[in-house]
Scaffold this active site. Structure first.
Site, PDB file in Angstrom:
ATOM      1  N   ASN A 184      45.792  34.678  41.995  1.00  0.00           N
ATOM      2  CA  ASN A 184      45.678  36.399  42.403  1.00  0.00           C
ATOM      3  C   ASN A 184      45.375  36.748  40.886  1.00  0.00           C
ATOM      4  O   ASN A 184      44.604  37.660  40.939  1.00  0.00           O
ATOM      5  CB  ASN A 184      47.307  37.059  42.720  1.00  0.00           C
ATOM      6  CG  ASN A 184      47.102  38.780  42.306  1.00  0.00           C
ATOM      7  OD1 ASN A 184      46.706  39.059  43.033  1.00  0.00           O
ATOM      8  ND2 ASN A 184      47.947  39.254  41.477  1.00  0.00           N
TER       9      ASN A 184
ATOM     10  N   TYR B 111      30.916  39.600  37.681  1.00  0.00           N
ATOM     11  CA  TYR B 111      32.800  39.692  38.796  1.00  0.00           C
ATOM     12  C   TYR B 111      32.416  39.095  40.301  1.00  0.00           C
ATOM     13  O   TYR B 111      32.589  38.268  40.996  1.00  0.00           O
ATOM     14  CB  TYR B 111      33.587  41.302  38.916  1.00  0.00           C
ATOM     15  CG  TYR B 111      34.613  41.470  40.103  1.00  0.00           C
ATOM     16  CD1 TYR B 111      35.616  40.047  39.672  1.00  0.00           C
ATOM     17  CD2 TYR B 111      34.236  41.644  41.025  1.00  0.00           C
ATOM     18  CE1 TYR B 111      36.553  40.569  40.071  1.00  0.00           C
ATOM     19  CE2 TYR B 111      35.351  42.360  41.949  1.00  0.00           C
ATOM     20  CZ  TYR B 111      37.291  41.446  41.424  1.00  0.00           C
ATOM     21  OH  TYR B 111      37.995  41.429  42.505  1.00  0.00           O
TER      22      TYR B 111
ATOM     23  N   LYS C 276      33.733  35.544  42.104  1.00  0.00           N
ATOM     24  CA  LYS C 276      34.907  35.889  43.183  1.00  0.00           C
ATOM     25  C   LYS C 276      33.389  35.207  44.499  1.00  0.00           C
ATOM     26  O   LYS C 276      33.880  34.529  45.403  1.00  0.00           O
ATOM     27  CB  LYS C 276      34.969  37.145  43.608  1.00  0.00           C
ATOM     28  CG  LYS C 276      35.264  38.079  43.173  1.00  0.00           C
ATOM     29  CD  LYS C 276      36.747  37.288  42.930  1.00  0.00           C
ATOM     30  CE  LYS C 276      38.246  38.006  41.925  1.00  0.00           C
ATOM     31  NZ  LYS C 276      38.880  36.757  42.242  1.00  0.00           N
TER      32      LYS C 276
END
Length: 251
Positions: A87, A154, A158
């Site tokens: 996470n 980012y 991802k």
């Protein structure tokens, strides 16, 4: 007994996930730079094993060392399932390519992508000789499937995490393994990360006004709701390895 391992459980979604694992009578290991005292207290109240491993996930060798230790704890004859939720994440640096800080990009690459790759490698290596089933959950983002102004780092990390998840699942399938790997996109939540996004500038992040409106108009989901959606999937025992699950389809 079942075990859960959650990175970035000191607050936000990781804390909510950790709490729900404990409430489902699952032993818990948390990994971050600071320990969540509330999770430790809840584990004690329920009489469940709890351990925290301090780790800076931006440091590859430290990540490797910690997950070797974690694997030695969870993979034993008394464990049936090991849930591994990756996470921890960084949305920074926020800004247009050409104006980004190299160290911030490096940290994001390590925490969002390289650290999960290293940790998965160690956990699967240790799980090979174990009777326990390992279920890997990589927390993704909608930004991993589309470009977002100011989120070049980012989005890229991802997207990489999504592809890594699919590749791991493919290899597990080819090996007829009982282990599984999925990605989970949690949508927009009321977290510290959202605060970081809202505190950026229009020049750095073109959609800042939209994200400020999300907060002002109460459009951000609380992390407990998102965690419940994920837990419903994991405890429902109908997981399709390699799939990217979206929270909107689980609520």
């Amino acid at each position: 007994m079942n075990y859960a391992i959650v990175t970035g459980a000191s607050r936000g979604l990781g804390e909510s996930i950790g709490k729900l694992f404990l409430e489902s009578n699952t032993a818990l290991i948390t990994i971050s730079r600071s320990k969540n005292e509330q999770l430790e207290k809840l584990a004690a109240e329920k009489g469940l094993p709890f351990q925290h491993f301090f780790c800076d996930l931006s440091v590859g060798l430290e990540t490797e060392k910690v997950f070797k230790e974690v694997a030695s704890v969870v993979f034993n004859e008394d464990v049936n399932k090991v849930y591994f939720v990756q996470n921890a994440g960084l949305v920074t640096p926020i800004g247009q390519v050409g104006q980004l800080d190299t160290k911030a990009m490096e940290d994001s690459l390590h925490v969002n992508l390289l650290s999960p790759m290293i940790a998965t490698n160690e956990m699967l290596h240790a799980a090979t000789e174990s009777k326990a089933e390992l279920i890997i959950v990589n927390i993704s983002s909608g930004a991993g499937s589309r470009p977002v102004h100011g989120w070049g780092t980012y989005c890229t990390t991802k997207a990489g995490l999504n592809m890594f998840t699919e590749t791991v699942a493919l290899e597990l399938s080819k090996n007829h393994s009982k282990h599984k790997a999925i990605a989970f996109s949690p949508g927009i939540m009321d977290t510290d990360m959202q605060g970081t996004i809202r505190s950026s500038t229009k020049e750095s992040f073109d959609d800042i006004e939209k994200f400020q409106r999300y907060k002002k108009e109460g459009m951000l989901r609380d992390t407990d709701t998102v965690a419940q959606a994920l837990m419903g999937l994991l405890l429902g025992d109908k997981i399709e390895s390699g799939k990217l699950y979206h929270v909107n389809n689980l609520l």
